[in-house]
Design a protein around this motif. Sequence first.
Motif, PDB file in Angstrom:
ATOM      1  N   CYS A 106       0.925  -1.338   0.057  1.00  0.00           N
ATOM      2  CA  CYS A 106      -0.231   0.006  -0.424  1.00  0.00           C
ATOM      3  C   CYS A 106       0.693   1.225  -0.175  1.00  0.00           C
ATOM      4  CB  CYS A 106      -0.662   0.261   0.909  1.00  0.00           C
ATOM      5  SG  CYS A 106      -2.402  -0.631   1.371  1.00  0.00           S
ATOM      6  N   ALA A 107       2.173   0.824   0.379  1.00  0.00           N
ATOM      7  CA  ALA A 107       2.934   2.140   0.559  1.00  0.00           C
ATOM      8  C   ALA A 107       3.333   2.358  -0.847  1.00  0.00           C
ATOM      9  CB  ALA A 107       4.314   2.474   1.364  1.00  0.00           C
ATOM     10  N   ASP A 108       3.508   4.052  -0.904  1.00  0.00           N
ATOM     11  CA  ASP A 108       4.688   4.501  -1.918  1.00  0.00           C
ATOM     12  C   ASP A 108       5.474   4.479  -2.170  1.00  0.00           C
ATOM     13  OD1 ASP A 108       4.924   6.673  -0.483  1.00  0.00           O
ATOM     14  OD2 ASP A 108       4.317   8.238  -1.557  1.00  0.00           O
ATOM     15  N   CYS A 378      12.428   0.580 -11.693  1.00  0.00           N
ATOM     16  CA  CYS A 378      11.958   1.253 -13.000  1.00  0.00           C
ATOM     17  C   CYS A 378      11.533   2.469 -13.206  1.00  0.00           C
ATOM     18  CB  CYS A 378      10.768   0.204 -13.709  1.00  0.00           C
ATOM     19  SG  CYS A 378      12.326  -1.177 -14.216  1.00  0.00           S
ATOM     20  N   GLN A 379      10.324   2.749 -12.554  1.00  0.00           N
ATOM     21  CA  GLN A 379       9.476   3.926 -12.729  1.00  0.00           C
ATOM     22  C   GLN A 379      10.139   5.214 -12.448  1.00  0.00           C
ATOM     23  OE1 GLN A 379       6.489   4.341  -9.559  1.00  0.00           O
ATOM     24  NE2 GLN A 379       7.416   3.462  -8.044  1.00  0.00           N
ATOM     25  N   SER A 380      11.591   5.320 -12.078  1.00  0.00           N
ATOM     26  CA  SER A 380      11.641   6.546 -11.741  1.00  0.00           C
ATOM     27  C   SER A 380      13.219   7.160 -12.189  1.00  0.00           C
ATOM     28  CB  SER A 380      12.350   6.523 -10.584  1.00  0.00           C
ATOM     29  OG  SER A 380      13.268   5.500  -9.939  1.00  0.00           O
ATOM     30  N   GLU A 475       5.459  13.041  -8.086  1.00  0.00           N
ATOM     31  CA  GLU A 475       6.565  12.283  -7.651  1.00  0.00           C
ATOM     32  C   GLU A 475       7.814  12.458  -8.468  1.00  0.00           C
ATOM     33  OE1 GLU A 475       4.915   7.308  -7.386  1.00  0.00           O
ATOM     34  OE2 GLU A 475       4.812   7.669  -9.206  1.00  0.00           O
ATOM     35  N   LYS A 476       7.690  13.070  -9.517  1.00  0.00           N
ATOM     36  CA  LYS A 476       8.742  12.808 -10.167  1.00  0.00           C
ATOM     37  C   LYS A 476       9.834  13.970  -9.565  1.00  0.00           C
ATOM     38  CE  LYS A 476       6.625  11.720 -14.893  1.00  0.00           C
ATOM     39  NZ  LYS A 476       6.269  13.057 -16.129  1.00  0.00           N
ATOM     40  N   LEU A 481      14.943  14.460  -6.650  1.00  0.00           N
ATOM     41  CA  LEU A 481      15.913  14.948  -5.315  1.00  0.00           C
ATOM     42  C   LEU A 481      16.719  13.812  -5.041  1.00  0.00           C
ATOM     43  CD1 LEU A 481      13.671  17.493  -3.989  1.00  0.00           C
ATOM     44  CD2 LEU A 481      15.239  18.502  -5.554  1.00  0.00           C
ATOM     45  N   LYS A 482      15.482  12.942  -4.925  1.00  0.00           N
ATOM     46  CA  LYS A 482      16.344  11.718  -3.982  1.00  0.00           C
ATOM     47  C   LYS A 482      17.495  11.497  -4.875  1.00  0.00           C
ATOM     48  CE  LYS A 482      15.382   9.356  -1.097  1.00  0.00           C
ATOM     49  NZ  LYS A 482      15.456   9.643   0.620  1.00  0.00           N
TER      50      LYS A 482
END
Length: 1568
Positions: A106-108, A378-380, A475-476, A481-482
């Motif tokens: 459930c967590a992002d 992969c999404q990032s 989110e992007k 930044l991360k």
Amino acid sequence: MEDIGLLSFLSKLGLEKLYPNKLTLQSLLEINKDNISDKDVESVEDIPWCFLRKLFKINAECRTCIHTSSNDDTNDDSLDVDLYTDEFTEDNEVNPLDLITALFLCADSFLQQEMSLKMSMCQFSVPLILPFGSQSQSSLMLWALRDILKQWRPHDMSDSKGFVENNIVCANIPLFSFVRLKNCGLSKSQLLNYLLCSGRQTHNIFIHRDMEGGTVSRRIANGLVEVCWYLPCGTANLDIFPEPIAFANLRGDVSETLDHFSFLFQVSTATFVFLDKVEETEHRILTSLEDVRSKLFFVVNRKEGDPHENILSVKKTMEALELPQSHVKTKDPRVNVAKFSKKLVATIKSTLADKPATMTIEDMFDKAVELGLSVDECQSDPQKTAADEIMKGIGVRSIPVYKKQQLPLQGNNWKRLAKLEKEECRLKKAGGVELEEYKSELHAEKLSIRKDQSKYKLSKAMQSFIASLTTTEKEKRDFFLKWMKLKLDANSRSKLSELRNKFKEECRRNKNKELISELDQNLLDSSLGIEHYMREMGQIYEVLWSSSTKPDEIICNLPEIAAEMLLDGHPLELLDGDASNIPETWVTDVLMELHRKVGEKSRLKVLTVLGVQSTGKSTLLNTMFGVQFPVSSGRCTRGAFMLFLRIGEDMQRDLNCDFILLIDTEGLKSSDLAQLGDSYEHDNQLATLVIGLSDVTIINIAMENSTEMKDVLQIAAHAFLRMKHVGKKPVCHFVHQNVAGVSAHTMNMAERQHLLEQLNEMTQIAAEMERQPSIKAFTDVLDYDVEKNNWYIPGLWHGTPPMAPVNTGYSEAVADLKNNLFEILKSDKNIEVTQIPEFLEWMRSLWKAVKYENFIFSFRNTLVAHAYDNLCKEFSQWEWTFRKDVLSWQTAAELEISNAEHEADIQLWNNLVESKKSEASKEIRNQKTNMMLKLQEYYKSKDKHVNLIEKYKADFSKSMDSLEKEITHSVNNKLDCVLEFILNSKKAQDIQRRYRDMIEDKVMKLLSSCKDTTLSDDQLTDVFEKMWTGTVVGISGLKERDISACILEQLWKNFTNRNVNEELQDIKDLNGIGKGSFKAKSKHIDSHVKKIENLFFRRNIKGDLQNFADMVIETCTRFVVDTAKTNGDYHDIFTKQLLEKVDKNLEQRYKRLKTNTQFEIDLKVHICGVACRGFLQMHRKFLLKNNPKTQLDKYKTQYLSDFLDLYKERDHCQRKATDFVQCCIRPAFEDYINRSLGINIMDEILTSAHSPEYSSRSFFQYCILKELLQKDDFKSYLKYICNYEIYVKDWIFQHIHQNMSEQKTLYKLKTNNLEVILHKTTKAIKQASTGEDGLPLPDNNESITVFINNLRSYLVKDISISTEAVKRALFQIRSTCHPFTKSLTESLNDLRDQLQEEFSNFEDIDETLNNLPIKPQDELFKRVFGCGQQCPFCKVPCEAGGKDHRQHHAAVHRPKGLGEYRDEYSQKLNETLCTTDVHSERLFKNTATNWEWHPYKEYYTYYPDWNIPPDRSIESADYWKYVLVQYNDRFAQKYKAKPADIPEAWRRITKEQALESLKDAFNVKGQI
């Protein structure tokens, strides 16, 4: 079916709406009742939130939140079989593995990272492969593990004491996987726990069946792969393995999760398969593996009574795999798990000895994709690519070179700007350059740097960085930044380690301070983190926004981007620790953008942690609020960062705020930086800033180092003392870390007492340094309780890191502290609610003050100024209400005394006046009490920043005491004057009555003698004229008093008890004295000053003395002239008041002028000579007005008319009524109108459009200076500077004149008063026409006397009708009552028309103002003039509220040359501002210092009652710079000096800039 089971389970936990990946990190960081609650788990839906709450506290007990609290009450000892049904367990409990799996699903992405990090800190295993991942694929949790940073010391680094620090996913660590076959009875998780603890106290890294919830059947966790790491500490007898090792644990059996098993087998160094037997399906799976001989191990669980075929199935598989016997470890039932775990340890060690190939988790990406697993990272990919592009730019270049090329604005220019700003405040390096010129040079250099910076073009790196941040998708941006943070941190760790080691080694040796400083600078230059890019972004904004070129849209939007980042939970740099400076424009615009984004609902409570470096400050904040301030980094970051935490709607009312603002700072008293000279100053500045911004400050104390602790306490004591001075009162708690034991609080009572003693000692030292001698103890500075304000927190780690878990006692103690802080924020009403605009104003003013070395005398704050000004406005209004009420009472008292009829009994008059004085004292005390209550109520309000001006409360209370004394003295004097006036008037009236009786007797005799003859009117008139002339020829006037003797007597009394007989005894008559100009002479100067050999100084003193004498004489002459204009007689009180004025001036100026008694005598004699002539003229005017012959002549026509009417026996009713109105009513009406008019005019001005000008002294100053600028007249400026009191009086008088002229205001006020008294009189006539029985008075002549007496009685509180005038007007009246009253009413109407016409035609407003008993010009002067003190250097007047204040201050000071200061040798006017001098290294000498040189910085030694803060900016004094430029030559000519050397920059100041600086100095921007 699996998806249905998953959704069913999520629904049971209440998480179905959050699947997939909808639970955000930000939602958990919000402070709301759910997130901070410690309530028991009451339902299954509470379980996930209880787990997360405890996990975010880093509480290792979080995995026990797996059942409802009702389960705890179950009687487990019962033998009732029904209690042990699966149904009960399924309904009320969950397996911890299912719970963790559900939450990760459930967590992002960012919450997954945070959960993994905190679980790892608790030494829990974390998910490596998550079942039910993206699109029902299982996911490799590479991204979730990215943020885990670990440190360890391999044994080959033990001797060097080095260590390895790396992100765990990037570390090349061998992976050992543990899986099981279907029917294995041995718990691999329990065995792993023993293996990883090696017989020591077992910590449950992996969840197993003997833990709480471990026996609950798993619903969704099968297929979960967990991983943990064993990390050595470098101590052989403590470490189980000499190298780091990763352990993976596959949940469920191999055949159910074949893809997971295949993946693990291929990426692992070795795989251990736990089994009891091998079934056919499992045999096929195992034999399909490749390279099994080196990588596969069997762990066989042999049980007593095992069927023979189980053993055969194992052997069959071994043979098929050609597995050597050494790869099979059999668990004998007689061997316990602890002992057996040692076998596995030995096996793993032997495997490691062969140096097997290893793979990082990062390198597992391709294998995961190949085997059909998804990868969460992969999404990032686009954001990772963007970060990689920026990182490529670094390449092989050194970081310092890269920063100069790609991040140039935060380099040397920015640091130079910071130094220039501090030097502008301190002026230490001026050398021989004039200070104002030096300040202009500094300002010019700043402008030059900004001009160079404005040529800056966006570097490639910053273009990419800003472009990635400008995405509209949160989110992007967060991913980017991360990625940047991860890559920059990794880069810093790889490049800084050697430099850091050199630095630490040199600090340890403690030899070469220059080398230490150089290495420290190298560390700063070589550090590169995301904060440097954000800092550059801020600098780009600052530079381009301050340039003349309009920034493009992207630059303009940077604050909005940063504000969104703050709202998303990213920290923002407040104080750049590298440059020790705050980018004020950037921080202001970012926070104001945030303020707008939240709909201007930005109430803040600010919390800061301070302490020695590396004592767990950031960890404390992270544990308390679940945030992630960096706690370990390869970089060297200094300064202060702020982070915003939202308050949930359900707690906003309780906490009275919308955000908690956390400020994290670098450590104080860094052992690394202690060698550097500016270390203490840097720490002091940082502590003052953050404590000043904070509502709650936590002082973090690690008990190991008492010396460092003492230093921190002194720094904190300084900061708290400074905050007390400026009205801020933060809450302070001391946290003692690394204190073990349940009895810590009790056992450390002596320690707490010792801490208090140290705090008291540090406070006394700080108070001495800050010149606050009244402060003796820490509790004098802020509320502190040794029991409630100290917290004992155990050590963070339970054991020896890196394998130690977080101590549960640590997280619980921190949670208690957090709850207590929230209770304080809820209950402490002293904490002022601050919105972002106020916070920013505090930040700017605090930082400005911090840059001055002398904080206490440097602090200026717009919020404080506004709060003080608002109180001054209120106080002025209260004071006027006080004065107005007392003046109204006084007017009524005067009327009552006037209306009293005690005939010749003077004692009765005296008694009446004394009783009125007593009554006045009571009235004044009541008014003062009311005023005091208003002040107390004002300070109870929390919406006016009253806490910031708490220190002024005593000043205003003291001013009330002074006001009470002043008004009491004034009222008593006035009553004495009234009494003397009445007695003098009575003497005149007695004479007039005697002559009136004689005239009336003569008239009646003449009438009697003419009765028997027939004469015409002309003949009668001739007869009357002869009689009148013969009668009045012998009337003598009132005797003239010797005014000179009266004044001389008061002068002698003024010098009572002083040996001045010789000087005064030769003075017999004052009339001839004071006709020429007064000359200051050498004999007037104090003998000490006469000894000064420097002729220039002696001349200068004499000139000052002459100017002072001229000013006092002019002021006193004004007083005499104004007093003489009134209609009264001379009274000795006038001379007493005059001499009191002289005394007050002498007292105020003595320190500067050092006069002697001879000067005082000569000055007072001169002034008394001037007063003698003025008061004599006043006295003669009174005598003339009250001369009996003059008074009789006024009524000659009336007596003639009476004589004619009586002779002709004509009806004279209407004429008598008219005479009564004109002689009796009109004077009373005029008196009534004038008595009220002064107060009316005051109220009119204070409620009109001009009222702001008199609202406070500072605003009054602003209005005067603004008008002076607009008039552009040198003489006006000269008068304002040299004779301020006279200028103000004239200005007020002209202002009132103008106000009364506009729209016939004076006419309207007089007419209003006329209508009021006319209405009262008309009403009184009706009442007076009625007898006591309520019936009309009889219509006879006698009733007229009754009617008049009744009328006077009804109007006794409003007007005074003269008895003498009544007798004259009604002489021999023959009319009856009814016609008379009717005629009286008609005459009153005629009087109204007559007076209104006179009011309309009357143009001499000045005469009206001068003759009013209550002069509005005097009342307004009292309101705005204040104490009358002037700055000892530049002569600017004090603007402090009230009259009796502790310290004088002014909003804007001026060049000292305008106050006649000049250079001793060049004779040029001094252009330096005193606000510059008092913060420089310059010296001064004057009479106050006995002509000894004294540092300007310590001016308060001689002028303790003056506070001269620095200018708010270099533009603040532009007004007076402009004035000096415009009139430099003329001031020099007037002062007999040479023109000042004016800095070239001053000549460029325009009139508009001068006005803007005035607005800024008086805080009126946006108000007018």
